[in-house]
Design an enzyme around this catalytic site. Structure first.
Site, short mmCIF file in Angstrom:
data_model
loop_
_atom_site.label_atom_id
_atom_site.label_comp_id
_atom_site.label_asym_id
_atom_site.label_seq_id
_atom_site.Cartn_x
_atom_site.Cartn_y
_atom_site.Cartn_z
N ASP A 80 0.85 -1.19 0.00
CA ASP A 80 0.00 0.00 0.00
C ASP A 80 0.89 1.25 0.00
O ASP A 80 2.10 1.16 0.17
CB ASP A 80 -0.94 0.01 1.21
CG ASP A 80 -0.23 -0.45 2.47
OD1 ASP A 80 0.95 -0.08 2.64
OD2 ASP A 80 -0.83 -1.19 3.27
N ASP A 82 1.51 5.00 1.67
CA ASP A 82 1.20 5.90 2.78
C ASP A 82 1.78 7.28 2.47
O ASP A 82 2.85 7.39 1.87
CB ASP A 82 1.79 5.38 4.09
CG ASP A 82 1.21 4.03 4.47
OD1 ASP A 82 0.01 3.81 4.20
OD2 ASP A 82 1.94 3.18 5.02
N ASP A 162 9.46 3.68 13.26
CA ASP A 162 10.10 2.57 13.97
C ASP A 162 11.54 2.29 13.50
O ASP A 162 12.49 2.43 14.26
CB ASP A 162 9.23 1.30 13.95
CG ASP A 162 8.66 0.97 12.58
OD1 ASP A 162 9.02 1.66 11.60
OD2 ASP A 162 7.86 0.02 12.48
P1 ATP Z 1 3.91 -3.21 5.16
O1 ATP Z 1 4.56 -3.57 3.89
O2 ATP Z 1 3.74 -4.34 6.07
O3 ATP Z 1 2.65 -2.37 5.00
P2 ATP Z 1 4.89 -0.77 6.34
O4 ATP Z 1 6.28 -0.32 6.70
O5 ATP Z 1 4.17 0.04 5.32
O6 ATP Z 1 4.99 -2.28 5.90
P3 ATP Z 1 2.74 -0.17 8.10
O7 ATP Z 1 2.25 -0.94 9.28
O8 ATP Z 1 1.85 -0.02 6.92
O9 ATP Z 1 4.10 -0.85 7.67
O10 ATP Z 1 3.18 1.25 8.63
C1 ATP Z 1 3.51 2.32 7.77
C2 ATP Z 1 4.66 3.12 8.36
O11 ATP Z 1 4.25 3.70 9.61
C3 ATP Z 1 5.90 2.31 8.70
O12 ATP Z 1 6.74 2.18 7.58
C4 ATP Z 1 6.53 3.12 9.81
O13 ATP Z 1 7.26 4.21 9.29
C5 ATP Z 1 5.32 3.68 10.55
N1 ATP Z 1 4.91 2.80 11.67
C6 ATP Z 1 3.98 1.83 11.65
N2 ATP Z 1 3.85 1.24 12.84
C7 ATP Z 1 4.71 1.86 13.66
C8 ATP Z 1 5.06 1.74 15.03
N3 ATP Z 1 4.48 0.82 15.80
N4 ATP Z 1 6.00 2.59 15.54
C9 ATP Z 1 6.59 3.52 14.77
N5 ATP Z 1 6.31 3.69 13.47
C10 ATP Z 1 5.40 2.89 12.91
MG MG Z 2 2.13 -0.17 4.72
#
Ligand code: ATP
Ligand code: MG
Length: 451
Positions: A80, A82, A162
């Site tokens: 996705d 963001d 994170d």
């Molecule tokens: P995925 O491919 O699983 O979606 P993602 O990195 O996009 O991986 P998400 O859960 O969609 O993960 O979160 C989007 C972004 O928000 C992360 O890349 C990170 O920068 C931030 N984020 C998400 N969860 C946390 C957390 N618990 N603490 C700090 N930052 C977070």
């Molecule tokens: Mg994501």
């Protein structure tokens, strides 16, 4: 205008023809542009580009951020897209009619384009810095952040993400494109290192789910945890007890149903996190080899299904994970309460699910399906001729059959039931009847004990 039209056409081609091939081709282009900090537009959702454009046109800063940039740079198709912006949720909401504000812990905007949702978040500040200024931040006693709606600059926003590799921003204004890296995220991407930003212990205390996220990304990306990121995990596992059980359900699914479940499980065991999430299943796996083999086989199979874009269900995952707990509980109940095997089995379903749900809330629609998969096991092994047609027509038949196969693979002896059902399914309806009749003597449908 011409450029946008070109994007539209390319996106249409992308979804219509072989998406993976197309993605790989575009990725080659990314490598070429990588050093210039450019990502080809074809790799970015055109809805995300639209949102960026409208935010810019309205005078706000807006960037693609997090997983989408990380994945594109690693030549993985992002799940996705963001966006991070300095516009407040209410301001974003006003710009997009197709949007809604969601979340309590983090207020976010979802902008909905048919099946695609673009998530927009306002830059957040490092909560400790702002805490003294009496903003909307709330901490639990252990340091866990309960609410976090303090807004800040892009630098603040980067610091509260994170991992370094998740704190990459992509600026796309007209012809100007640039990757912003505030914390050596690109270096860590190249070194395949997962490094938590800030003091790892503080960051895990703020949000213990980051321990599970570390495992998930390490498994998905085949990265190593940086030493400082790995070091505090074992001492801080207990913090997961504080995390709402519903949130853990989501995280566990992301761990096991993301196509890298087997590796996630190995890592969860290495860092002793698995036993915290599934204490009974973890214990039985140390006592009974088939319990461990069953789950291993299930995860291997699930990973394969995800890679082949076949559907997977949490109900099946939990059915396999907790199957040996059910068998053990049923045996204990039968012995201690002097009840029939059948009733003991039914009672054990409830007991096992209830106990697991104290740690991880499994929604009812899944627990019902899990119990149905368990319940069908006995019928599948017994193969009563008069019940065969009904069993095969049961909505949970396919999942129950899959579990049966996994059980056999893991060493349970089930009277060749798996092979029998495989043959049965290959036949057309007329032949199925004669097959059932012909094979009835072979199967000797004598009353058996519960599986
Ligand atoms: P995925 O491919 O699983 O979606 P993602 O990195 O996009 O991986 P998400 O859960 O969609 O993960 O979160 C989007 C972004 O928000 C992360 O890349 C990170 O920068 C931030 N984020 C998400 N969860 C946390 C957390 N618990 N603490 C700090 N930052 C977070
Ligand atoms: Mg994501």
């Amino acid at each position: 205008m011409l450029c946008r039209l070109k994007n539209k056409i390319l996106n249409w081609f992308c979804s219509f023809f072989d998406q993976k091939l197309f993605f790989m081709k575009c990725c080659k282009k990314t490598k070429r542009n990588f050093n210039q900090g450019k990502i080809p537009d074809e790799l970015i959702s055109h809805n995300a580009l639209k949102v960026l454009q409208r935010l810019h046109d309205s005078g706000y800063e807006a960037y693609l951020v997090g997983g989408c940039i990380r994945d594109i740079l690693l030549q993985i198709r992002p799940k996705d897209f963001d966006i991070a912006t300095n516009a407040h949720p209410e301001q974003v909401r006003k710009l997009f009619r197709n949007s809604r504000i969601i979340g309590r812990r983090f207020k976010l905007i979802h902008i909905i384009f048919g099946r695609e949702i673009i998530e927009v978040a306002t830059f957040r500040a490092c909560h400790r810095k702002q805490n003294h200024q009496n903003h909307m931040v709330q901490d639990s006693n252990s340091g866990r952040i309960l609410r976090d709606n303090v807004y800040g600059t892009i630098q603040d926003d980067a610091a509260r993400r994170d991992f370094t590799i998740n704190a990459l921003y992509y600026r796309h204004v007209g012809d100007q494109q640039k990757i912003l890296d505030f914390s050596s995220g690109i270096k860590d991407l190249q070194r395949k290192k997962l490094r938590l930003l800030g003091d790892p212990e503080v960051r895990y205390r703020e949000d213990p789910v980051r321990m599970l996220r570390a495992i998930r990304f390490a498994a998905k990306l085949n990265f190593n945890l940086a030493k400082t990121t790995a070091a505090p995990i074992r001492q801080l596992i207990f913090l997961l007890n504080d995390v709402p059980a519903a949130r853990l359900f989501d995280e566990v699914l992301k761990l096991f149903l993301n196509g890298h479940g087997l590796q996630s499980w190995h890592l969860l065991q290495t860092y002793e996190l698995f036993a915290c999430l599934f204490p009974d299943a973890a214990l039985i796996m140390t006592q009974k080899k088939p319990a461990k083999l069953l789950f291993q086989e299930t995860l291997r199979n699930t990973d394969e299904r995800v890679h082949n874009e076949l559907p997977v269900t949490p109900a099946f995952l939990y059915a396999a994970l907790l199957w040996h707990c059910v068998l053990q509980t049923a045996k204990r109940l039968q012995d201690s309460e002097n009840i029939s095997a059948r009733i003991a089995m039914q009672k054990s379903f409830d007991e096992v699910i209830k106990k697991q749900c104290r740690i991880i809330t499994i929604p009812k629609r899944f627990t019902i399906a899990t119990c149905e998969i368990w319940d069908l096991q006995h019928a599948l092994v017994r193969r009563h001729p008069e019940k065969i047609t009904n069993i095969a027509a049961h909505p949970r038949f396919r999942a129950a059959y899959d579990l049966l196969i996994m059980r056999e693979k893991s060493g349970e002896s089930l009277n060749n039931a798996g092979k029998w059902w495989m043959e049965y399914q290959k036949k057309n309806p007329v032949k199925r009847r004669s097959f059932t009749r012909r094979n009835s003597s072979e199967n000797s449908f004598k009353k058996q004990r519960q599986p």
